[in-house]
Design a protein around this motif. Structure first.
Motif: not given
Ligand code: ZN
Ligand code: KG4
Length: 347
Positions: A114, A118, A139, A305
């Motif tokens: 993840h 980003h 985040s 996201d």
């Molecule tokens: Zn995220």
């Protein structure tokens, strides 16, 4: 490989997101089905509800993405998915869907971390960025300073020792009676307040450290609110929001620029949901540019996201033929060491 057309799925938290990305930057489709209104009444994401909602929406969102791009399965070259970190039930929906699609449509499967997604939100809009780069990833779950020397080559220079920056925003917002997620309302309110009226701490940690700590700052805001309540004093929420935001930004910006200078890197990237913060964007850009450094950040929709950033990261993995197989599983606590070299780490 002539070109890639990647269908990318992101379901690690409360967005069911699918994008179709050509060659790492051309956005043929980008659908984000947010569950924010469902979770808002609970003041945060409820994991069980999130996975149920993902299950309800995932097939619809995949079809919407194909329709938006006006493509069929034949046109898709790869299937990509976030496999961690995140909420296990939420991740599993994306991973199971991606595996089923890869198997049925006979496409290679690509597993994306993840955080890497980003970071690659920046390559979506600036595919010609040249290495080395320094990225501040901020985040709801992470606060990292990452050095990038090539695609897929990362070194973690600093990270939070307790709360992530976004987590601190969400907790402070909750204490102020603001809506979830807390970043946007604090960002708005901070513009109306005066941050100098309330003194809040900055955690610099040891000399030369690029690590962060935000739990002391969060506790200082909570103490201020409790003391005011005990004295029956009304508080100025805008001043608190401004003071809190200034404290967060000062530490993030100072450490990021120090890290860039120490590593001799001239280009700084911002990534993650907190990269949508208007104060952080402005202060980082101004402070860095005054020192001859360049700052890039994605447009707001690619900070929080989304599937497009996963498709951008997957493009470079496709070029390297870095594929996953159908034994891929969701890894809720997927460590950063799976992605980056962590100096002095024994993990
Ligand atoms: Zn995220
Ligand atoms: O990247 P993201 O969508 O999800 C995670 O990977 O965690 O980040 C969500 C976080 C939340 O904590 C939210 O409050 C924060 O990003 N956020 C902001 C802003 N917009 C979203 N924080 C500060 N200012 C904003 N404008």
């Amino acid at each position: 490989m002539k070109e890639t057309i990647i269908l990318a799925i992101e379901s690690s938290c409360d967005e069911t997101a699918v994008a179709i990305i050509k060659n790492g930057y051309e956005i043929l489709a980008n659908i984000v089905s947010t569950q924010i209104d469902v979770h808002q009444k609970f003041g945060g994401v409820v994991p069980e509800v999130a996975s149920r909602k993902h299950l309800e929406y995932i097939n619809i969102v995949v079809q919407q993405a194909l329709d938006q791009a006006a493509l069929t399965w034949q046109d898709i070259t790869h299937i990509a998915v976030t496999y961690g970190p995140g909420l296990v039930g939420a991740l599993l929906v994306g991973v199971a869907t991606a595996k089923a699609l890869a198997f049925a449509a006979e496409k290679p499967l690509i597993a994306v971390h993840h955080i890497e997604g980003h970071i690659y939100g920046n390559f979506l809009v600036n595919p010609d960025l040249t290495m080395p780069l320094l990225c501040l990833v901020v985040s709801g779950g992470h606060t990292n300073i990452v050095k990038i020397t090539d695609h897929g080559q990362y070194t973690l220079l600093g990270q939070t020792r307790d709360d992530a920056a976004g987590e601190a925003y969400d907790k402070v917002a909750r204490a102020l009676g603001l809506s979830y997620p807390g970043g946007p309302p604090i960002d708005r309110l901070a513009k109306e307040g005066n941050g100098t009226h309330i003194k809040l701490p900055r955690a610099w940690l040891e000399e030369g450290s690029f690590d962060f700590s935000f739990s002391g700052l969060k506790s200082a805001v909570l103490n201020y609110l409790n003391k005011s309540a005990m004295k029956n004093e009304t508080v100025n929420k805008a001043d608190i929001a401004a003071a809190f935001q200034e404290a967060v930004i000062e530490v993030l910006v100072t450490k990021t620029i120090r890290a860039a200078e120490k590593e001799n890197i001239n280009t700084i990237l911002l990534a993650g949901g907190v990269a949508a913060n208007s104060g952080l964007r402005t202060v980082l850009k101004q402070t860095a540019e005054a020192k001859g450094l360049t700052v890039y950040y994605p447009p707001l929709e690619f900070c929080t996201d989304n599937g497009a950033m996963i498709g951008a990261a997957a493009h470079y993995k496709a070029l390297a033929k870095d594929y996953a197989d159908l034994s891929l599983n969701a890894v809720p606590n997927l460590p950063f060491s799976k992605l980056a070299v962590i100096p002095n780490s024994k993990i």
